[in-house]
Write a protein that holds these residues in place. Structure first.
Motif, mmCIF file in Angstrom:
data_model
loop_
_atom_site.group_PDB
_atom_site.id
_atom_site.type_symbol
_atom_site.label_atom_id
_atom_site.label_comp_id
_atom_site.label_asym_id
_atom_site.label_seq_id
_atom_site.Cartn_x
_atom_site.Cartn_y
_atom_site.Cartn_z
ATOM 1 N N THR A 154 67.770 153.003 -28.176
ATOM 2 C CA THR A 154 67.612 152.126 -29.332
ATOM 3 C C THR A 154 68.153 152.764 -30.608
ATOM 4 O O THR A 154 68.808 152.112 -31.412
ATOM 5 C CB THR A 154 66.101 151.820 -29.527
ATOM 6 N N SER A 155 67.843 154.042 -30.799
ATOM 7 C CA SER A 155 68.265 154.745 -32.014
ATOM 8 C C SER A 155 68.272 156.246 -31.708
ATOM 9 O O SER A 155 67.905 156.659 -30.601
ATOM 10 C CB SER A 155 67.316 154.451 -33.177
ATOM 11 N N ALA A 156 68.676 157.027 -32.704
ATOM 12 C CA ALA A 156 68.755 158.468 -32.473
ATOM 13 C C ALA A 156 68.388 159.246 -33.723
ATOM 14 O O ALA A 156 68.448 158.713 -34.833
ATOM 15 C CB ALA A 156 70.167 158.843 -32.024
ATOM 16 N N VAL A 157 67.999 160.492 -33.492
ATOM 17 C CA VAL A 157 67.696 161.427 -34.581
ATOM 18 C C VAL A 157 68.539 162.675 -34.330
ATOM 19 O O VAL A 157 68.550 163.197 -33.211
ATOM 20 C CB VAL A 157 66.194 161.806 -34.569
ATOM 21 N N HIS A 158 69.241 163.113 -35.364
ATOM 22 C CA HIS A 158 70.073 164.312 -35.246
ATOM 23 C C HIS A 158 69.567 165.349 -36.236
ATOM 24 O O HIS A 158 69.603 165.114 -37.437
ATOM 25 C CB HIS A 158 71.534 163.930 -35.561
ATOM 26 N N VAL A 159 69.081 166.472 -35.736
ATOM 27 C CA VAL A 159 68.701 167.562 -36.636
ATOM 28 C C VAL A 159 69.959 168.393 -36.831
ATOM 29 O O VAL A 159 70.455 169.040 -35.902
ATOM 30 C CB VAL A 159 67.541 168.413 -36.080
ATOM 31 N N LEU A 160 70.489 168.297 -38.035
ATOM 32 C CA LEU A 160 71.803 168.859 -38.345
ATOM 33 C C LEU A 160 71.676 169.686 -39.619
ATOM 34 O O LEU A 160 71.473 169.133 -40.701
ATOM 35 C CB LEU A 160 72.786 167.688 -38.560
ATOM 36 N N ASP A 161 71.759 171.002 -39.449
ATOM 37 C CA ASP A 161 71.530 171.867 -40.606
ATOM 38 C C ASP A 161 72.007 173.274 -40.235
ATOM 39 O O ASP A 161 71.596 173.799 -39.179
ATOM 40 C CB ASP A 161 70.007 171.891 -40.888
ATOM 41 N N ASP A 162 72.822 173.889 -41.079
ATOM 42 C CA ASP A 162 73.265 175.262 -40.786
ATOM 43 C C ASP A 162 72.079 176.209 -40.689
ATOM 44 O O ASP A 162 72.141 177.228 -39.994
ATOM 45 C CB ASP A 162 74.215 175.762 -41.898
ATOM 46 N N ALA A 163 70.983 175.859 -41.373
ATOM 47 C CA ALA A 163 69.807 176.735 -41.368
ATOM 48 C C ALA A 163 69.183 176.866 -39.979
ATOM 49 O O ALA A 163 68.458 177.829 -39.716
ATOM 50 C CB ALA A 163 68.759 176.209 -42.351
ATOM 51 N N VAL A 164 69.452 175.908 -39.091
ATOM 52 C CA VAL A 164 68.822 175.994 -37.758
ATOM 53 C C VAL A 164 69.707 176.746 -36.755
ATOM 54 O O VAL A 164 69.287 177.017 -35.634
ATOM 55 C CB VAL A 164 68.418 174.606 -37.186
ATOM 56 N N ALA A 165 70.949 177.109 -37.175
ATOM 57 C CA ALA A 165 71.825 177.875 -36.276
ATOM 58 C C ALA A 165 71.161 179.217 -35.976
ATOM 59 O O ALA A 165 70.591 179.845 -36.869
ATOM 60 C CB ALA A 165 73.182 178.092 -36.924
ATOM 61 N N GLY A 166 71.219 179.624 -34.735
ATOM 62 C CA GLY A 166 70.607 180.897 -34.358
ATOM 63 C C GLY A 166 69.161 180.762 -33.955
ATOM 64 O O GLY A 166 68.470 181.767 -33.767
ATOM 65 N N SER A 167 68.690 179.515 -33.824
ATOM 66 C CA SER A 167 67.297 179.320 -33.388
ATOM 67 C C SER A 167 67.134 179.789 -31.951
ATOM 68 O O SER A 167 67.998 179.562 -31.109
ATOM 69 C CB SER A 167 66.915 177.834 -33.454
ATOM 70 N N ASP A 168 66.005 180.444 -31.672
ATOM 71 C CA ASP A 168 65.693 180.777 -30.281
ATOM 72 C C ASP A 168 64.921 179.598 -29.683
ATOM 73 O O ASP A 168 64.775 178.551 -30.334
ATOM 74 C CB ASP A 168 64.919 182.103 -30.191
ATOM 75 N N THR A 169 64.415 179.748 -28.477
ATOM 76 C CA THR A 169 63.772 178.585 -27.836
ATOM 77 C C THR A 169 62.544 178.121 -28.631
ATOM 78 O O THR A 169 62.320 176.919 -28.784
ATOM 79 C CB THR A 169 63.345 178.897 -26.386
ATOM 80 N N LEU A 170 61.774 179.083 -29.146
ATOM 81 C CA LEU A 170 60.567 178.704 -29.898
ATOM 82 C C LEU A 170 60.939 177.933 -31.167
ATOM 83 O O LEU A 170 60.319 176.913 -31.498
ATOM 84 C CB LEU A 170 59.753 179.960 -30.247
ATOM 85 N N GLY A 171 61.980 178.418 -31.869
ATOM 86 C CA GLY A 171 62.445 177.732 -33.078
ATOM 87 C C GLY A 171 62.943 176.329 -32.737
ATOM 88 O O GLY A 171 62.649 175.360 -33.450
ATOM 89 N N THR A 172 63.676 176.217 -31.621
ATOM 90 C CA THR A 172 64.197 174.914 -31.189
ATOM 91 C C THR A 172 63.036 173.944 -30.948
ATOM 92 O O THR A 172 63.066 172.795 -31.399
ATOM 93 C CB THR A 172 65.024 175.081 -29.890
ATOM 94 N N ALA A 173 62.024 174.430 -30.239
ATOM 95 C CA ALA A 173 60.877 173.560 -29.912
ATOM 96 C C ALA A 173 60.117 173.159 -31.176
ATOM 97 O O ALA A 173 59.681 172.013 -31.320
ATOM 98 C CB ALA A 173 59.943 174.283 -28.947
ATOM 99 N N LYS A 174 59.991 174.097 -32.119
ATOM 100 C CA LYS A 174 59.298 173.816 -33.386
ATOM 101 C C LYS A 174 60.015 172.684 -34.126
ATOM 102 O O LYS A 174 59.397 171.744 -34.621
ATOM 103 C CB LYS A 174 59.357 175.095 -34.241
ATOM 104 N N ILE A 175 61.339 172.786 -34.162
ATOM 105 C CA ILE A 175 62.155 171.786 -34.870
ATOM 106 C C ILE A 175 62.059 170.429 -34.174
ATOM 107 O O ILE A 175 61.834 169.393 -34.810
ATOM 108 C CB ILE A 175 63.628 172.268 -34.926
ATOM 109 N N LEU A 176 62.215 170.437 -32.836
ATOM 110 C CA LEU A 176 62.188 169.166 -32.108
ATOM 111 C C LEU A 176 60.814 168.509 -32.229
ATOM 112 O O LEU A 176 60.711 167.295 -32.433
ATOM 113 C CB LEU A 176 62.563 169.390 -30.633
ATOM 114 N N ALA A 177 59.748 169.314 -32.152
ATOM 115 C CA ALA A 177 58.389 168.752 -32.260
ATOM 116 C C ALA A 177 58.180 168.138 -33.644
ATOM 117 O O ALA A 177 57.600 167.054 -33.777
ATOM 118 C CB ALA A 177 57.343 169.827 -31.980
ATOM 119 N N ALA A 178 58.685 168.822 -34.679
ATOM 120 C CA ALA A 178 58.538 168.286 -36.042
ATOM 121 C C ALA A 178 59.295 166.970 -36.192
ATOM 122 O O ALA A 178 58.818 166.033 -36.845
ATOM 123 C CB ALA A 178 59.039 169.321 -37.055
ATOM 124 N N ALA A 179 60.463 166.881 -35.554
ATOM 125 C CA ALA A 179 61.249 165.630 -35.621
ATOM 126 C C ALA A 179 60.554 164.525 -34.829
ATOM 127 O O ALA A 179 60.549 163.369 -35.252
ATOM 128 C CB ALA A 179 62.656 165.873 -35.085
#
Ligand code: FAD
Length: 259
Positions: A80-105
């Motif tokens: 139906t729709s999409a969300v793109h987390v797009l930010d240079d600040a998230v480059a270099g995220s490890d798995t925990l950082g990735t999960a934190k970001i996705l959960a917040a979104a």
């Protein structure tokens, strides 16, 4: 039912993966991208559930701007729709950082069910779905090879070594689907055309209330220390049977401690 699918957009299978020796990260910029085939199965499962029970499928991805092509594929399939987390600040995220970001979104969307693939096809750590469930405070139901929903109850067949286990949970929940759970549909022309008009929300880490030191390289507690090429396979040992072949093979297996 509001379904969120977490899907990664990865270098296409035709791309030879290179690792940057300085950052020790996969080179993602400037290469062709595609929706991870594992994520396509997760989208397909979401679509099948909404076709049966009604509702929406929202794809969420964290990735560089090249990820748009994969987002459009999911929308063309019918999301139906999409969300793109797009930010240079998230480059270099490890798995925990990735999960934190996705959960917040995810928390910014209404959701009853989150569907992930068990592991991505490029990094395949298989850790992210469990971590997302932790941050959302919902049960993780993993290795699903079949999903059924009845009211606010979800039942899966969980792949096991000998067959499957039946696992139930109430919604909201997170399900990680096994590869081969389904055959993802190919986007049709109508879907491709309508995908162009569908909404893609773009978030930065700040939009998600995450401070720069919680995500990206600064927030990463995992560090890649070294990388190297797998050793070349050595030539095999040829045993010519001149009456003692069996013994030679047995001696060889004993030498490498197989028997
Ligand atoms: C020090 C370090 C630096 C890194 N730097 C980068 C970097 O700059 N850029 C980068 O892309 N990777 C980077 N990585 C890799 C990054 O940590 C992983 O790509 C990411 O955490 C997901 O891991 P995975 O693919 O193994 O997830 P898995 O646990 O195998 O993924 C399982 C499922 O989780 C969901 N999922 C995972 N990642 C995403 C995503 N991005 N979007 C949506 N859903 C997702 C999908 O459903 C996926 O199928 C870095 C890793 C380390 C250790």
């Amino acid at each position: 039912m509001n379904i969120i699918v977490c899907g990664k957009v990865i270098p296409a299978s035709s791309v030879t993966i290179e690792i940057d020796p300085n950052t020790k990260r996969m080179v993602r910029k400037g290469v062709t991208h595609e929706l991870d085939p594992a994520a396509a199965s997760a989208v397909e499962e979401g679509l099948r559930l909404t076709e049966k029970h009604g509702g929406t499928v929202t794809l969420i991805t964290m990735g560089i701007s090249d990820a748009t092509i994969g987002i459009r594929s999911a929308l063309a399939m019918g999301a139906t729709s999409a969300v793109h987390v797009l930010d240079d600040a998230v480059a270099g995220s490890d798995t925990l950082g990735t999960a934190k970001i996705l959960a917040a979104a995810i928390k910014k969307q209404p959701f009853d069910l989150v569907i992930c693939a068990t592991e991505s096809s490029d990094s395949y750590s298989g850790i992210v779905p469990g971590q997302i469930a932790h941050f959302l405070g919902v049960p993780p139901v993993t290795f699903a090879k079949e999903i059924t929903v009845d009211g606010n109850q979800i039942t899966i067949r969980r792949q096991s070594e000998t067959g499957y286990d039946v696992v139930e949970s109430t919604l909201p929940a997170l399900v990680a689907v096994s590869s081969g759970i389904n055959e993802p549909r190919y986007p049709q022309l109508k879907g491709i055309m309508s995908a162009k008009k569908k909404e893609i929300k773009v978030y930065t880490a700040a939009d998600l209330g995450l401070a720069p030191d919680q995500v990206g390289e600064k927030g990463a507690r995992e560090k890649v220390l070294t990388i190297g090429r797998a050793p070349k396979r050595e030539a095999g040992k040829v045993v010519t049977d001149e009456g003692e072949g069996g013994k030679q093979i047995a001696d060889f297996l004993a030498e490498i401690k197989v028997i």
